[in-house]
Write a protein that holds these residues in place. Structure first.
Motif, PDB file in Angstrom:
ATOM      1  N   LEU A 111       0.764  -1.183  -0.114  1.00 35.44           N
ATOM      2  CA  LEU A 111      -0.257   0.132  -0.158  1.00 35.44           C
ATOM      3  C   LEU A 111       0.728   1.291  -0.014  1.00 35.44           C
ATOM      4  N   GLU A 122      -7.362  -4.539   5.556  1.00 37.66           N
ATOM      5  CA  GLU A 122      -6.788  -3.696   4.665  1.00 37.66           C
ATOM      6  C   GLU A 122      -7.784  -2.549   4.273  1.00 37.66           C
ATOM      7  N   MET A 167      -8.596   0.975   1.017  1.00 38.23           N
ATOM      8  CA  MET A 167      -7.970   2.032   0.108  1.00 38.23           C
ATOM      9  C   MET A 167      -8.512   2.940  -0.065  1.00 38.23           C
ATOM     10  N   GLY A 173      -5.000   5.202   3.027  1.00 39.13           N
ATOM     11  CA  GLY A 173      -5.768   3.980   2.849  1.00 39.13           C
ATOM     12  C   GLY A 173      -4.942   3.382   4.786  1.00 39.13           C
TER      13      GLY A 173
END
Length: 787
Positions: A44, A521, A523, A533
């Motif tokens: 990321l 996770e 984003m 993110g």
């Protein structure tokens, strides 16, 4: 697959299903309802930094088209034109740090002794004197004066490249091509020439004997501390040029006549010649050799050419246009190339920023020249701006055409009689000048001047902020937004608002399934170019319809969200898995990925952003705003109870994001709070970033805008806390305590002293998680569940 009426309702229904009420049984779907699957194949942080990089490069590329908005030329007359750019010129001098009052000196002072003359060399046409002259209080200029033996026709400041000494520029020492020894050609034609010593690219003095020495070029070492104080090595040296012009005026009064004044420079001297000609209207003719070109790639050049906000208003073309209606000669030619900072010598540490200087491409020089030419044309003075190529643009400086055009600007006609080459002869009793000692003296003067600015800066900030007058929250809130905007615009830099709203476009994927929580996770889009993110941790004991508070847990330099979660590994030593600890106590936790990861890959973002009046936090603040927008939309989040807790660079974030993102109800700065301006500008303390490799850390004029105390004021009346380990190497306890005392006083005098605190603990640079956890639970109104 079951379909729900809306994504958010899907999540509400899912969490409300009776079969999932039991904590140990809760399993949220992947991806989270209302989000698209996250299928990112690269880390990321790499994806994020690459996007910000694209955004920054686009802004640089677009800057020439946007600069006209900053100009309002009046071409009705030369006087009208000069008046119309008066404010632009003032802003230009401000951003290069040429803002201090100059000393009224006694003239050029000849360096001589009872035994030695100031004349170090001579020829029939002129003598070469060792001289110095006063510039600022504590700063002098030192170099050579070429004094014609006959009638003086004009006066010129000649600026060598930073790799050249004045003696090299006149051929007394080897290293400069004959044709580039421009001062000789001028003095042979009856022009008085003064040559100042420039800060060099050597690194002999870049450090402190009680700390350590570095491989930073002298220009970079001065740049770092000066940038923090709203000054610049460029500004100091432009002041040296202007101080020389002051002395020229003094001589004119003494002689009873006014002679034309010019400035010429090669390489780094070309930069200074261009900037000086633009800054000082008394200079009639400017000759820029080997510097002028398109400047949108300035981030690749040495960091000592980094000027905050320059390309929002001043490309090389706009700077040249400020020389109008006077004369400006652009010579495309060879200059000393630089392929990076000097290699560390024995006893030096490698901490210099990357940066190269290449010979300008002819196409780039021509394209920038053509942007400047219309200004001269509309004034009817196109003959006053000339472009000369030495060879194909790679020949040495000092071509005959460039010299002739420069002399034209000085109103000196070329003598048809051939002027023979100058052959200087060293004088037997001339004073011996040690270039190394002279460089050290000039370096020490700039250093000492900047340190005095640092020592006075707290008084300046107190006068600006007047913290003692805010005796109530109501009084403070009348001024708080004005001060907040000032800091945002001047210190951090604000991104332009998007022309159209950007959808969040949230993507998620499950990365953790723990018996007490789950992790996703996340984003989402900030702009079409870059994202925000992190990792969202959701407790498994969420009850149907319940809304819980959120704590945002921010990692430090080169970190990731997972560093704040892991209960093992090297990262645990600093973070003590504080994100996991807090989610286990029942809070929703969001651990953002901030873009300060990837070494030079992220550090060059600062270089690409500063010329557009932006910093790393210009991107980080919008990232947090967008993240909170999404978190607030989740049905299990109480949007009125979101707090912030950051360690190290995350602590740096704690005083640069929550003050400007009002939805954060409190902020905790851990392992970072201190006398930050001193930490960045002190040239004699081991804690200072002046000595270290974090070249992105410096913030323009922070010393005169806001230190950590002032940034923390902007949190008020919201709660603010500092967590400090006695053995934290970020700064000594004394710096921390003194800076925090201002914050404590500020809150207390408004009657809200109970909203701020500091916890000291006997430990290193780490999360302690004692007083801070109590502070979190109290200010989020949360009773923690068991460990």
């Amino acid at each position: 697959m079951m379909r729900f009426p809306s994504p958010l309702l899907a999540l509400v229904l899912f969490v409300s299903f009776p079969s999932f009420v039991a904590a140990q049984a809760l399993k949220l779907p992947d991806p989270l309802p209302g989000t698209a699957p996250l299928k990112l194949s690269e880390p990321l942080d790499e994806h994020m930094v690459a996007g910000i990089d694209r955004y920054a490069l686009q802004a640089l590329a677009q800057s020439p088209q946007l600069r006209p908005e900053k100009w309002n030329y009046d071409f009705n007359s030369h006087a009208a034109f000069i008046e119309s750019i008066k404010e632009n010129r003032a802003r230009f001098k401000t951003i290069i740090g040429a803002v201090d009052s100059r000393v009224i000196g006694p003239g050029f002072e000849l360096l001589s002794t009872t035994e030695k003359s100031s004349v170090i060399a001579e020829c029939p046409a002129f003598k070469v004197h060792a001289v110095h002259w006063q510039v600022l209080d504590g700063i002098t200029a030192s170099g050579l004066l070429l004094q014609p033996t006959g009638e003086i026709k004009a006066r010129v400041v000649a600026l060598p490249d930073a790799d050249w000494t004045p003696e090299m520029f006149v051929g007394l020492k080897a290293g400069v091509p004959k044709s580039a020894q421009i001062p000789l050609a001028l003095a042979a034609r009856g022009i008085q020439v003064v040559i100042p010593t420039l800060m060099s690219r050597d690194a002999n003095f870049s450090g402190h004997p009680e700390v350590f020495y570095t491989n930073q070029p002298h220009r970079e070492f001065i740049y770092r501390m000066a940038f923090e104080m709203g000054r610049h090595v460029i500004g100091y040296e432009v002041q040296k040029v202007m101080a020389a012009v002051d002395q020229f005026e003094r001589l004119d009064k003494q002689d009873g006549r006014i002679l034309p004044v010019g400035v010429v420079g090669v390489g780094e001297g070309g930069l200074l010649a261009l900037f000086s000609g633009a800054a000082d209207y008394r200079i009639q003719s400017t000759w820029v050799a080997g510097y002028f070109q398109q400047r949108e790639g300035v981030w690749r050049e040495p960091i000592y050419r980094n000027v905050w906000s320059q390309l929002t208003e001043f490309g090389d073309a706009e700077i040249a246009a400020m020389i109008a209606p006077r004369s400006c000669v652009i010579e495309a030619c060879a200059v000393p190339v630089v392929d990076g900072p000097p290699a560390p010598k024995k006893g030096q540490r490698a901490s210099a920023a990357p940066g190269v200087i290449e010979i300008a491409k002819p196409a780039s020089v021509k394209a920038e020249f053509e942007r400047a030419l219309p200004v001269f044309e509309q004034l009817g003075l196109q003959q006053n701006l000339s472009l000369v190529f030495s060879g194909e643009g790679t020949g040495p400086a000092g071509s005959g055409k460039a010299l002739a055009d420069f002399l034209f600007g000085l109103r000196i006609r070329q003598n048809k009689k051939l002027i023979p080459p100058v052959e200087l002869r060293r004088t037997a009793n001339g004073i011996q000048v040690d270039p190394n000692a002279r460089q050290e003296q000039q370096f020490n003067e700039m250093n000492a001047f900047t340190q005095e600015l640092l020592n006075r800066s707290a008084r300046y900030r107190d006068a600006e902020w007047q913290p003692g007058k805010y005796t109530s929250v109501a009084l403070w809130e009348k001024d708080a937004d004005r001060l907040r905007d000032k800091v945002y615009d001047e210190l951090i830099g604000r991104l332009p608002a998007p022309e159209q709203p950007v959808p969040l476009n949230v993507k998620t994927r499950k990365v953790l399934q723990h018996d007490q929580y789950q992790g996703f996770e996340v984003m989402l889009d900030v702009t079409p170019e870059f994202v925000a993110g992190g990792i969202l941790l959701i407790p498994n004991d969420l009850k149907p319809g319940e809304r819980r508070p959120v704590i945002v847990c921010q990692h430090g330099l080169e970190g990731t969200p997972m560093d704040t979660i892991r209960a093992d590994g090297h990262s645990y030593n600093a973070y003590k898995n504080f994100s996991e600890q807090l989610v286990k106590r029942g809070l929703i936790v969001y651990a953002p990925q901030n873009p300060y990861k990837g070494r030079d890959r992220f550090r060059t973002l600062q270089r690409k952003s500063n010329p557009m009046q932006r910093s790393l936090y210009s991107y980080i603040i919008p990232q947090h705003e967008r993240t909170l927008e999404w978190l607030s939309s989740l049905p299990f989040v109480d949007r009125q109870r979101i707090g912030f807790y950051g360690l190290s660079y995350g602590g740096k974030t704690a005083v640069r994001v929550p003050p400007f993102v009002k939805q954060y109800v409190f902020s905790i700065c851990s392992g970072d709070f201190n006398e930050w301006v001193r930490k960045n500008a002190d040239s004699a303390h081991r804690y200072s970033y002046v000595f270290h490799g974090e070249y992105e850390i410096f913030e323009w004029n922070m010393g005169h805008v806001a230190n950590y105390a002032e940034l923390s004021y902007l949190m008020a009346p919201r709660p603010f806390m500092v967590e400090r380990g006695h053995n934290d190497g970020v700064a000594p306890d004394e710096w921390v305590a003194a800076e925090y005392a201002k914050v404590r006083r500020f809150y207390t005098q408004m009657g809200i002293g109970d909203r701020t605190e500091i916890e000291y603990f006997n430990g290193p640079h780490t999360i302690n998680g004692q007083g801070t956890f109590a502070f979190i639970f109290r200010n989020l109104n949360w009773k923690p569940s068991g460990d």
